[in-house]
Write a protein that holds these residues in place. Structure first.
Motif, PDB file in Angstrom:
ATOM      1  N   SER A   2      -6.230   0.554   7.918  1.00  0.00           N
ATOM      2  CA  SER A   2      -5.360   0.185   6.807  1.00  0.00           C
ATOM      3  C   SER A   2      -5.833  -1.104   6.128  1.00  0.00           C
ATOM      4  O   SER A   2      -5.890  -1.194   4.895  1.00  0.00           O
ATOM      5  CB  SER A   2      -3.939   0.019   7.343  1.00  0.00           C
ATOM      6  N   TYR A  18      -9.013  -0.457   4.161  1.00  0.00           N
ATOM      7  CA  TYR A  18      -8.714   0.237   2.913  1.00  0.00           C
ATOM      8  C   TYR A  18      -8.228  -0.754   1.853  1.00  0.00           C
ATOM      9  O   TYR A  18      -8.694  -0.753   0.718  1.00  0.00           O
ATOM     10  CB  TYR A  18      -7.664   1.338   3.144  1.00  0.00           C
ATOM     11  N   LYS A  19      -7.290  -1.631   2.244  1.00  0.00           N
ATOM     12  CA  LYS A  19      -6.699  -2.562   1.265  1.00  0.00           C
ATOM     13  C   LYS A  19      -7.664  -3.654   0.823  1.00  0.00           C
ATOM     14  O   LYS A  19      -7.690  -4.029  -0.347  1.00  0.00           O
ATOM     15  CB  LYS A  19      -5.438  -3.197   1.867  1.00  0.00           C
ATOM     16  N   VAL A  32     -10.048  -0.483  -1.847  1.00  0.00           N
ATOM     17  CA  VAL A  32      -9.292  -0.559  -3.114  1.00  0.00           C
ATOM     18  C   VAL A  32     -10.022  -1.404  -4.165  1.00  0.00           C
ATOM     19  O   VAL A  32     -10.255  -0.929  -5.283  1.00  0.00           O
ATOM     20  CB  VAL A  32      -7.843  -1.063  -2.877  1.00  0.00           C
ATOM     21  N   LYS A  59      -6.530   7.756  -2.357  1.00  0.00           N
ATOM     22  CA  LYS A  59      -6.316   7.472  -0.930  1.00  0.00           C
ATOM     23  C   LYS A  59      -6.206   8.778  -0.157  1.00  0.00           C
ATOM     24  O   LYS A  59      -5.991   9.837  -0.745  1.00  0.00           O
ATOM     25  CB  LYS A  59      -5.075   6.618  -0.744  1.00  0.00           C
ATOM     26  N   GLU A 117      -4.292   7.463  10.177  1.00  0.00           N
ATOM     27  CA  GLU A 117      -5.219   6.329  10.122  1.00  0.00           C
ATOM     28  C   GLU A 117      -5.922   6.125  11.461  1.00  0.00           C
ATOM     29  O   GLU A 117      -7.132   5.894  11.503  1.00  0.00           O
ATOM     30  CB  GLU A 117      -4.465   5.059   9.712  1.00  0.00           C
ATOM     31  N   THR A 126      -6.962  14.172  -0.143  1.00  0.00           N
ATOM     32  CA  THR A 126      -6.897  12.888  -0.832  1.00  0.00           C
ATOM     33  C   THR A 126      -6.179  13.038  -2.180  1.00  0.00           C
ATOM     34  O   THR A 126      -5.911  14.152  -2.622  1.00  0.00           O
ATOM     35  CB  THR A 126      -8.307  12.330  -1.119  1.00  0.00           C
ATOM     36  N   LEU A 135     -14.691   7.360  -2.212  1.00  0.00           N
ATOM     37  CA  LEU A 135     -13.643   6.983  -1.257  1.00  0.00           C
ATOM     38  C   LEU A 135     -14.132   7.145   0.181  1.00  0.00           C
ATOM     39  O   LEU A 135     -14.048   6.221   0.989  1.00  0.00           O
ATOM     40  CB  LEU A 135     -12.390   7.836  -1.499  1.00  0.00           C
TER      41      LEU A 135
END
Length: 194
Positions: free
Chosen positions: A5, A8-9, A13, A30, A97, A158, A169
């Motif tokens: 997580s 990803y952030k 992103v 995502k 995740e 996704t 991604l």
């Protein structure tokens, strides 16, 4: 917040926003869910095999699998309507995740003769499927504890709008793809193309 997580952030992103000129962070693609499927094939009538597959999927995902039943009878395959023909598990949020992190960092590197995933396994909507010949790639399955192995398919859905954003991604998430144009003697993805 887990590693997947936060990666990803903090990494995915910003990189996708820059690459595709996305002003709204909510428009960044995502992963929404991961589905694991196992078909029981020729072992339809063997309750021991059904139990092995069900137990194996439970151990790999931490969730109880759902039985997949035949929608109609097919005489040539000796399948009757309503007969169990496989098992399926759908993972979302934290379970998803954790599974993806394990898939990227543990399961794929354990596949024998692994040379990278095929980019062609990403469909036109940016979703991705990986086929495994054996469930032994997952650390929960110990070869000395099981009587028989089975294959499985991992489908990753996704919010990507097309293949290009889906590939970007998955690459940023850490999926090890083959370089385009590189030929290998082995079948692609994790032992087989899906």
């Amino acid at each position: 917040m887990n590693d997947f997580s936060s990666h990803y952030k903090t990494v995915v992103v910003p990189a996708l926003r820059e690459k595709f000129g996305l002003s709204n962070p909510l428009s960044v693609p995502k992963v929404t869910r991961v589905t694991l499927n196992v078909g029981v094939g020729k072992s339809l009538k063997d309750p021991a095999v059904l139990e092995i597959v069900q137990d194996s999927l439970s151990r790999i995902t931490g969730q109880r699998p759902v039985k997949t039943k035949a929608k109609k009878s097919i005489a040539s395959f000796k399948v009757r309507k309503g007969q169990v023909i496989g098992f399926s598990v759908t993972l979302r949020k934290r379970h998803m995740e954790d599974f993806l992190s394990k898939l990227i960092h543990v399961a794929l590197p354990r596949v024998r003769d692994f040379r990278g995933l095929e980019q062609s396994s990403i469909d036109q909507s940016g979703n991705f499927s990986i086929g495994f010949r054996e469930n032994l790639a997952f650390p929960e399955i110990k070869s000395d504890e099981i009587e028989r192995t089975h294959g499985l398919e991992v489908s990753i859905a996704t919010t990507a709008k097309n293949r290009e954003t889906g590939l970007a991604l998955f690459t940023l998430l850490g999926f090890p793809f083959k370089k385009e144009g590189v030929k290998s003697g082995k079948a692609g993805s994790a032992g087989k193309s899906s």
